[in-house]
Design a protein around this motif. Sequence first.
Motif, PDB file in Angstrom:
ATOM      1  N   ILE A  96     -22.916   3.178 -19.418  1.00 13.80           N
ATOM      2  CA  ILE A  96     -24.247   3.022 -20.297  1.00 13.80           C
ATOM      3  C   ILE A  96     -24.521   4.324 -20.806  1.00 13.80           C
ATOM      4  CG2 ILE A  96     -26.594   2.658 -19.847  1.00 13.80           C
ATOM      5  CD1 ILE A  96     -25.663   0.526 -17.569  1.00 13.80           C
ATOM      6  N   ARG A  97     -24.331   5.675 -20.051  1.00 15.50           N
ATOM      7  CA  ARG A  97     -24.556   6.642 -20.568  1.00 15.50           C
ATOM      8  C   ARG A  97     -23.878   7.063 -21.702  1.00 15.50           C
ATOM      9  NH1 ARG A  97     -23.093  12.138 -19.325  1.00 15.50           N
ATOM     10  NH2 ARG A  97     -21.258  11.701 -17.831  1.00 15.50           N
ATOM     11  N   ALA A  98     -22.454   6.746 -21.790  1.00 10.89           N
ATOM     12  CA  ALA A  98     -21.723   6.932 -22.879  1.00 10.89           C
ATOM     13  C   ALA A  98     -22.183   6.155 -24.164  1.00 10.89           C
ATOM     14  CB  ALA A  98     -20.214   6.450 -22.755  1.00 10.89           C
ATOM     15  N   GLY A  99     -22.712   5.140 -23.888  1.00  8.92           N
ATOM     16  CA  GLY A  99     -23.442   3.983 -25.154  1.00  8.92           C
ATOM     17  C   GLY A  99     -24.344   4.715 -25.617  1.00  8.92           C
ATOM     18  N   GLU A 100     -25.210   5.554 -24.670  1.00  5.87           N
ATOM     19  CA  GLU A 100     -26.438   6.360 -25.041  1.00  5.87           C
ATOM     20  C   GLU A 100     -26.125   7.557 -25.873  1.00  5.87           C
ATOM     21  OE1 GLU A 100     -29.734   5.219 -24.941  1.00  5.87           O
ATOM     22  OE2 GLU A 100     -28.958   3.399 -23.993  1.00  5.87           O
ATOM     23  N   GLU A 101     -24.920   8.199 -25.610  1.00  4.29           N
ATOM     24  CA  GLU A 101     -24.883   9.621 -26.019  1.00  4.29           C
ATOM     25  C   GLU A 101     -23.509   9.587 -26.898  1.00  4.29           C
ATOM     26  OE1 GLU A 101     -25.610  11.594 -21.469  1.00  4.29           O
ATOM     27  OE2 GLU A 101     -23.897  11.767 -22.329  1.00  4.29           O
ATOM     28  N   LEU A 102     -22.657   8.823 -26.938  1.00 10.48           N
ATOM     29  CA  LEU A 102     -21.489   8.839 -27.894  1.00 10.48           C
ATOM     30  C   LEU A 102     -21.952   8.179 -29.166  1.00 10.48           C
ATOM     31  CD1 LEU A 102     -18.412   8.608 -25.414  1.00 10.48           C
ATOM     32  CD2 LEU A 102     -19.477  10.589 -26.424  1.00 10.48           C
ATOM     33  N   HIS A 103     -21.679   8.786 -30.358  1.00 10.20           N
ATOM     34  CA  HIS A 103     -21.957   8.151 -31.589  1.00 10.20           C
ATOM     35  C   HIS A 103     -20.736   8.298 -32.586  1.00 10.20           C
ATOM     36  CE1 HIS A 103     -26.048   7.187 -30.444  1.00 10.20           C
ATOM     37  NE2 HIS A 103     -25.836   8.347 -30.074  1.00 10.20           N
ATOM     38  N   SER A 104     -20.092   7.293 -33.265  1.00 10.28           N
ATOM     39  CA  SER A 104     -18.939   7.470 -34.426  1.00 10.28           C
ATOM     40  C   SER A 104     -19.377   8.621 -35.278  1.00 10.28           C
ATOM     41  CB  SER A 104     -18.812   6.095 -34.720  1.00 10.28           C
ATOM     42  OG  SER A 104     -17.823   6.252 -35.795  1.00 10.28           O
ATOM     43  N   PRO A 105     -18.446   9.398 -35.299  1.00  9.94           N
ATOM     44  CA  PRO A 105     -18.348  10.347 -36.435  1.00  9.94           C
ATOM     45  C   PRO A 105     -17.928   9.905 -37.774  1.00  9.94           C
ATOM     46  CG  PRO A 105     -16.614  10.767 -34.896  1.00  9.94           C
ATOM     47  CD  PRO A 105     -17.397   9.745 -34.660  1.00  9.94           C
ATOM     48  N   LEU A 106     -17.510   8.796 -37.704  1.00  9.29           N
ATOM     49  CA  LEU A 106     -16.794   8.415 -39.184  1.00  9.29           C
ATOM     50  C   LEU A 106     -17.675   7.339 -39.779  1.00  9.29           C
ATOM     51  CD1 LEU A 106     -13.422   7.243 -37.289  1.00  9.29           C
ATOM     52  CD2 LEU A 106     -14.033   9.164 -38.612  1.00  9.29           C
ATOM     53  N   VAL A 107     -17.351   7.330 -41.233  1.00 12.22           N
ATOM     54  CA  VAL A 107     -18.099   6.459 -42.253  1.00 12.22           C
ATOM     55  C   VAL A 107     -17.036   5.225 -42.231  1.00 12.22           C
ATOM     56  CG1 VAL A 107     -19.115   6.291 -44.428  1.00 12.22           C
ATOM     57  CG2 VAL A 107     -19.299   8.431 -43.260  1.00 12.22           C
ATOM     58  N   ALA A 108     -17.638   4.050 -42.088  1.00  7.88           N
ATOM     59  CA  ALA A 108     -16.790   2.764 -42.091  1.00  7.88           C
ATOM     60  C   ALA A 108     -16.366   2.584 -43.571  1.00  7.88           C
ATOM     61  CB  ALA A 108     -17.566   1.748 -41.455  1.00  7.88           C
ATOM     62  N   ASP A 109     -15.379   3.528 -44.172  1.00 14.12           N
ATOM     63  CA  ASP A 109     -15.133   3.362 -45.491  1.00 14.12           C
ATOM     64  C   ASP A 109     -13.719   2.381 -45.454  1.00 14.12           C
ATOM     65  OD1 ASP A 109     -13.177   5.215 -44.885  1.00 14.12           O
ATOM     66  OD2 ASP A 109     -13.861   6.669 -46.113  1.00 14.12           O
ATOM     67  N   LEU A 110     -12.959   2.508 -46.570  1.00 15.90           N
ATOM     68  CA  LEU A 110     -11.847   1.623 -46.677  1.00 15.90           C
ATOM     69  C   LEU A 110     -10.538   2.109 -45.808  1.00 15.90           C
ATOM     70  CD1 LEU A 110     -10.644  -1.184 -47.587  1.00 15.90           C
ATOM     71  CD2 LEU A 110      -9.874   0.209 -50.032  1.00 15.90           C
ATOM     72  N   GLU A 111     -10.551   3.186 -46.199  1.00 16.82           N
ATOM     73  CA  GLU A 111      -9.617   3.994 -45.267  1.00 16.82           C
ATOM     74  C   GLU A 111      -9.776   4.015 -43.829  1.00 16.82           C
ATOM     75  OE1 GLU A 111      -8.036   8.677 -44.619  1.00 16.82           O
ATOM     76  OE2 GLU A 111      -9.032   8.190 -46.473  1.00 16.82           O
ATOM     77  N   VAL A 112     -10.905   4.245 -43.317  1.00 15.71           N
ATOM     78  CA  VAL A 112     -11.155   3.979 -41.586  1.00 15.71           C
ATOM     79  C   VAL A 112     -10.816   2.638 -41.498  1.00 15.71           C
ATOM     80  CG1 VAL A 112     -12.948   4.050 -40.145  1.00 15.71           C
ATOM     81  CG2 VAL A 112     -12.892   6.019 -41.692  1.00 15.71           C
ATOM     82  N   LEU A 113     -11.144   1.459 -42.223  1.00 16.60           N
ATOM     83  CA  LEU A 113     -11.074   0.245 -41.665  1.00 16.60           C
ATOM     84  C   LEU A 113      -9.533  -0.048 -41.818  1.00 16.60           C
ATOM     85  CD1 LEU A 113     -14.062  -1.483 -43.456  1.00 16.60           C
ATOM     86  CD2 LEU A 113     -13.836  -0.761 -40.906  1.00 16.60           C
ATOM     87  N   GLU A 114      -8.787   0.215 -42.720  1.00 16.09           N
ATOM     88  CA  GLU A 114      -7.288  -0.153 -42.519  1.00 16.09           C
ATOM     89  C   GLU A 114      -6.666   0.631 -41.376  1.00 16.09           C
ATOM     90  OE1 GLU A 114      -6.186   1.393 -46.461  1.00 16.09           O
ATOM     91  OE2 GLU A 114      -6.796  -0.487 -47.448  1.00 16.09           O
ATOM     92  N   ARG A 115      -7.042   1.979 -41.138  1.00 19.31           N
ATOM     93  CA  ARG A 115      -6.493   2.659 -39.973  1.00 19.31           C
ATOM     94  C   ARG A 115      -6.966   2.051 -38.476  1.00 19.31           C
ATOM     95  NH1 ARG A 115      -2.140   5.678 -38.269  1.00 19.31           N
ATOM     96  NH2 ARG A 115      -3.081   6.676 -36.287  1.00 19.31           N
ATOM     97  N   GLY A 116      -8.193   1.358 -38.709  1.00 16.09           N
ATOM     98  CA  GLY A 116      -8.607   0.603 -37.483  1.00 16.09           C
ATOM     99  C   GLY A 116      -8.049  -0.461 -37.362  1.00 16.09           C
ATOM    100  N   LYS A 117      -7.574  -1.236 -38.381  1.00 15.43           N
ATOM    101  CA  LYS A 117      -6.887  -2.627 -38.360  1.00 15.43           C
ATOM    102  C   LYS A 117      -5.374  -2.103 -37.609  1.00 15.43           C
ATOM    103  CE  LYS A 117      -5.105  -6.499 -40.812  1.00 15.43           C
ATOM    104  NZ  LYS A 117      -4.963  -7.128 -41.890  1.00 15.43           N
ATOM    105  N   HIS A 118      -4.805  -1.194 -38.243  1.00 14.65           N
ATOM    106  CA  HIS A 118      -3.528  -1.004 -38.003  1.00 14.65           C
ATOM    107  C   HIS A 118      -3.522  -0.600 -36.432  1.00 14.65           C
ATOM    108  CE1 HIS A 118      -0.143   2.044 -36.862  1.00 14.65           C
ATOM    109  NE2 HIS A 118       0.708   1.399 -37.667  1.00 14.65           N
ATOM    110  N   GLU A 119      -4.276   0.290 -35.851  1.00 10.17           N
ATOM    111  CA  GLU A 119      -4.518   0.511 -34.385  1.00 10.17           C
ATOM    112  C   GLU A 119      -4.758  -0.495 -33.599  1.00 10.17           C
ATOM    113  OE1 GLU A 119      -3.600   3.792 -33.149  1.00 10.17           O
ATOM    114  OE2 GLU A 119      -2.961   3.876 -35.095  1.00 10.17           O
ATOM    115  N   PHE A 120      -5.879  -1.442 -34.079  1.00 10.88           N
ATOM    116  CA  PHE A 120      -6.204  -2.464 -33.499  1.00 10.88           C
ATOM    117  C   PHE A 120      -4.831  -3.711 -33.393  1.00 10.88           C
ATOM    118  CE2 PHE A 120      -7.659  -6.877 -32.972  1.00 10.88           C
ATOM    119  CZ  PHE A 120      -8.521  -6.831 -32.185  1.00 10.88           C
TER     120      PHE A 120
END
Length: 189
Positions: free
Chosen positions: A65-89
Amino acid sequence: FAGCDRNRNNPGWDYFPDMFYSKAYETYDPNPNFADSSTMRVPVEGTIPRDFTPFGYSKDPDDRIRAGEELHSPLVADLEVLERGKHEFTTFCSGCHGDKGDGNGYLHSSGLYIVVPRSLISETAINLKDGEIYHTITLGFGSMGAHGSQIRPEDRWNIIAYIRHVLQAGEHNDTTGTGSAGVAGQNQN
């Protein structure tokens, strides 16, 4: 002839004898140079491996729960991020959670794994904070094992972006497989 009286593996002469007969201690041999007689030294307290970022949370519900409060994504969800995310997923997550994130991956649907993986498109998963998902990927949760040693920190955020902006948005039928819902700065022409 006096130098050639040894066997084939030891011809009887030593080139650079100071290197041939090493004065180094083997890893587990006793070493009189140290008070504890141990050759293999323990790293200095607080030492971390190169390119390793310590994760300051433990595997318990409060820290999740603490991690949910304190950690935030440093990334902008652009096409490159989503393609890399799909590959890793696809590489690390779809075997259990399925290509659609519905918890019906091959390991469960084939009968190899009897525990039903959690759905990533359920109301419960949608309501999780990104930091909680990051914590879960890193340290594991429930029957899910830790993947922090396998998935780089940036790729964990890529996976989260893919889950949020593609799987949870319900766009599984586009031709790229990356979707467009919620993609910041995307021009869909």
